[in-house]
Design a protein around this motif. Structure first.
Motif, short mmCIF file in Angstrom:
data_model
loop_
_atom_site.label_atom_id
_atom_site.label_comp_id
_atom_site.label_asym_id
_atom_site.label_seq_id
_atom_site.Cartn_x
_atom_site.Cartn_y
_atom_site.Cartn_z
N ASN A 247 33.87 50.65 35.05
CA ASN A 247 35.33 50.82 34.50
C ASN A 247 36.12 50.05 33.83
N PHE A 248 35.30 48.71 33.73
CA PHE A 248 35.76 47.55 33.02
C PHE A 248 34.96 46.97 32.10
N SER A 249 35.31 46.32 30.98
CA SER A 249 34.51 45.34 30.33
C SER A 249 35.25 44.25 29.64
N GLY A 250 34.52 43.44 29.02
CA GLY A 250 35.16 42.20 28.46
C GLY A 250 35.78 41.18 29.52
N ILE A 251 36.93 40.66 29.05
CA ILE A 251 37.64 39.72 29.97
C ILE A 251 38.04 40.37 31.25
N ASP A 252 38.30 41.72 31.27
CA ASP A 252 38.64 42.13 32.65
C ASP A 252 37.43 42.18 33.33
N LEU A 253 36.11 42.59 32.91
CA LEU A 253 35.16 42.60 33.64
C LEU A 253 34.80 41.24 34.25
N ASN A 254 34.76 40.13 33.35
CA ASN A 254 34.62 38.79 33.77
C ASN A 254 35.50 38.40 34.87
N PHE A 255 36.55 38.75 34.80
CA PHE A 255 37.75 38.25 35.85
C PHE A 255 37.34 39.18 37.05
N ILE A 256 37.20 40.32 37.30
CA ILE A 256 37.23 40.95 38.53
C ILE A 256 35.72 40.61 38.94
N THR A 257 34.67 40.29 38.19
CA THR A 257 33.30 39.86 38.57
C THR A 257 33.60 38.54 39.54
N GLN A 258 34.27 37.69 38.78
CA GLN A 258 34.29 36.07 39.30
C GLN A 258 35.20 36.27 40.73
N GLU A 259 36.21 37.04 40.85
CA GLU A 259 37.29 37.08 41.90
C GLU A 259 36.34 37.82 43.10
N LEU A 260 35.63 38.88 42.70
CA LEU A 260 34.97 39.65 43.76
C LEU A 260 33.75 38.67 44.41
N ASN A 261 33.33 37.73 43.51
CA ASN A 261 31.98 36.95 44.05
C ASN A 261 32.63 35.91 44.82
N LYS A 262 33.89 35.24 44.50
CA LYS A 262 34.59 34.34 45.54
C LYS A 262 34.93 34.90 46.62
N ALA A 263 35.61 36.03 46.72
CA ALA A 263 35.76 36.69 47.96
C ALA A 263 34.69 37.03 48.67
N LYS A 264 33.50 37.29 48.03
CA LYS A 264 32.16 37.51 49.04
C LYS A 264 31.85 36.25 49.62
N VAL A 265 32.03 35.16 48.89
CA VAL A 265 31.58 33.88 49.44
C VAL A 265 32.31 33.60 50.62
N ALA A 266 33.75 33.68 50.51
CA ALA A 266 34.55 33.27 51.61
C ALA A 266 34.61 34.17 52.84
N ALA A 267 34.07 35.78 52.57
CA ALA A 267 33.95 36.47 53.67
C ALA A 267 32.80 36.17 54.43
N GLU A 268 31.59 35.87 53.72
CA GLU A 268 30.26 35.59 54.54
C GLU A 268 30.55 34.15 55.01
N ALA A 269 31.43 33.24 54.65
CA ALA A 269 31.46 31.99 55.22
C ALA A 269 32.30 32.22 56.62
#
Length: 325
Positions: A247-269
Motif C-alpha cells: 500500500n505504500f512506496s518511496g519515502i512512505d514505505l521506507n518510513f513505515i518499514t523502519q518504524e515497524l522494525n524498530k517496534a519489532k525489536v523493542a517488542a522482542e526485547a
C-alpha cells in the motif's frame, strides 16, 4: 588565455576549417559548439572547444560524424568521448595493429532486467613486432549498469528506464573489453567511451536533497501506530510489513518499514521479562506470585487460532484492512 595559446588555438581552428571546407572559421566553431557537445543548458566556452579540437586532432577523429564529442565537466573542462566507431578506427589505423579476437566465458549470467550475458569477455590484440599479444578481460559485474530508476514529478509514481546495458548487454561488455585492451596495447589516453564519461560526470554531480521531500505523508503517519499496535498484539510483524509494501512506496514505505522494525525489536526485547512473570509456582515456591499470569505471544496466538510454530498470520491485518484504510 595567453597570446601563444590563442595563436595555437586559431591555428588549430584554421586547420579544421580547411580540412572540412568551412570558409568561415567562426561558423566552424559555432557549429561544433552546437553539435559536438552534450549539454542541456549553459554555454560552451572557447577554451572547452579548443580542448576538444586538440584531442580530435591528436587522434585524427571527426567531430562531425560523432567519432568524438564531449561533456562539459564541473571544473569548466571537458570529458572527451570517443564513440565505438571512433575507437574501432583509431585501433585499426594504428601502424602496429596486427589483428584482434574475442573470447567469451562459458559462464552465462541471467540478469533480472537485461539479456543473459557471459560473465566476462576477453579481448586479445596482436601487435607487430611483439612475441605475445595483449589480453584484457572485462567482467560483467564490474561494469554493468542497472536501469535508471526515478520518480515521476507529476504523479509521484516510481518508474524504471532501460538503456543499452539492458537491450545490448553482450555488445556493451564486448565494447568495454575492446577499449580497455586497446588502451594497454597502444597507450590511448585522455579519451573515454560514453558509458565512462557519464559515470565521470555523475561522480562530479552535487546531490541536492529537498528536506521536505524526505518527510513521510500524513497518511503514512496515521497508519503507522495502527500497524504497530495490531502487529504487537498478534505478533504479526511480517504481515504488517507486507501490508506496507502493498500500500505504500518511496519515502512512505521506507518510513513505515523502519518504524515497524524498530517496534519489532523493542517488542522482542520485552519478551524475557514477560516470561519471567509467568513462572510456575513450584519454580518460585519461596515467594508465590498470586497475580494472574501475563499472556505471552504464544498464548495470545493460540487464543486467536494460531497454527504450529507460531507463524505470523496476515489474516489479522487483512480482516481489518478497511479499518486501517
Amino acid at each position: 588565455m595567453t597570446s601563444n595559446a590563442k595563436n595555437s588555438s586559431n591555428t588549430l581552428v584554421k586547420k579544421f576549417a580547411d580540412k572540412f571546407n568551412f570558409p568561415d572559421e567562426k561558423k566552424l566553431i559555432d557549429t561544433l559548439k552546437a553539435t559536438a557537445f552534450k549539454i542541456k543548458d549553459g554555454v560552451v566556452t572557447d577554451e572547452q572547444m579548443s580542448a576538444l579540437l586538440i584531442v580530435a586532432d591528436q587522434y585524427g577523429l571527426n567531430p562531425f560524424t560523432k567519432e568524438i564529442f564531449a561533456y562539459p565537466d564541473k571544473q569548466n573542462g571537458i570529458v572527451p568521448v570517443v564513440s565505438v566507431d571512433g575507437w574501432s578506427r583509431i585501433i585499426n589505423q594504428h601502424s602496429d595493429m596486427d589483428g584482434l579476437e574475442f573470447i567469451y566465458s562459458d559462464d552465462v549470467v541471467d540478469l533480472p532486467d537485461a539479456k543473459p550475458c557471459s560473465s566476462w569477455i576477453e579481448c586479445v590484440i596482436y601487435r607487430k613486432g611483439r612475441s605475445h599479444p595483449v589480453r584484457v578481460k572485462e567482467f560483467l559485474d564490474e561494469v554493468y549498469r542497472p536501469p535508471f530508476e526515478g520518480t515521476n514529478q507529476k504523479t509521484g509514481a516510481p518508474y524504471k528506464s532501460s538503456g543499452p546495458w539492458q537491450s545490448h548487454t553482450k555488445r556493451m561488455l564486448r565494447h568495454k573489453s575492446l577499449i580497455q585492451c586497446s588502451r594497454i596495447a597502444f597507450g590511448f589516453v585522455g579519451i573515454y567511451d560514453q558509458d565512462e564519461a557519464e559515470r565521470i560526470i555523475e561522480g562530479q554531480a552535487e546531490i541536492m536533497i529537498d528536506p521536505a521531500a524526505m518527510e513521510p505523508s500524513d497518511n503514512a503517519k496515521r497508519i503507522l501506530p495502527k500497524l504497530i499496535k495490531r502487529a504487537s498484539e498478534n505478533a504479526s510483524w511480517q504481515a504488517a510489513l507486507d501490508y506496507a509494501g502493498e500500500n505504500f512506496s518511496g519515502i512512505d514505505l521506507n518510513f513505515i518499514t523502519q518504524e515497524l522494525n524498530k517496534a519489532k525489536v523493542a517488542a522482542e526485547a520485552a519478551l524475557p521479562s514477560a516470561h519471567n512473570e509467568t513462572k510456575s509456582p513450584h519454580q518460585n515456591a519461596s515467594a508465590p506470585d498470586q497475580r494472574e499470569p501475563v499472556p505471552t505471544v504464544a498464548t495470545t496466538q493460540a487464543a486467536r487460532g494460531a497454527t504450529v510454530n507460531n507463524k505470523p498470520h496476515r489474516q489479522h491485518l487483512s480482516e481489518d484492512r478497511n479499518a486501517l484504510g
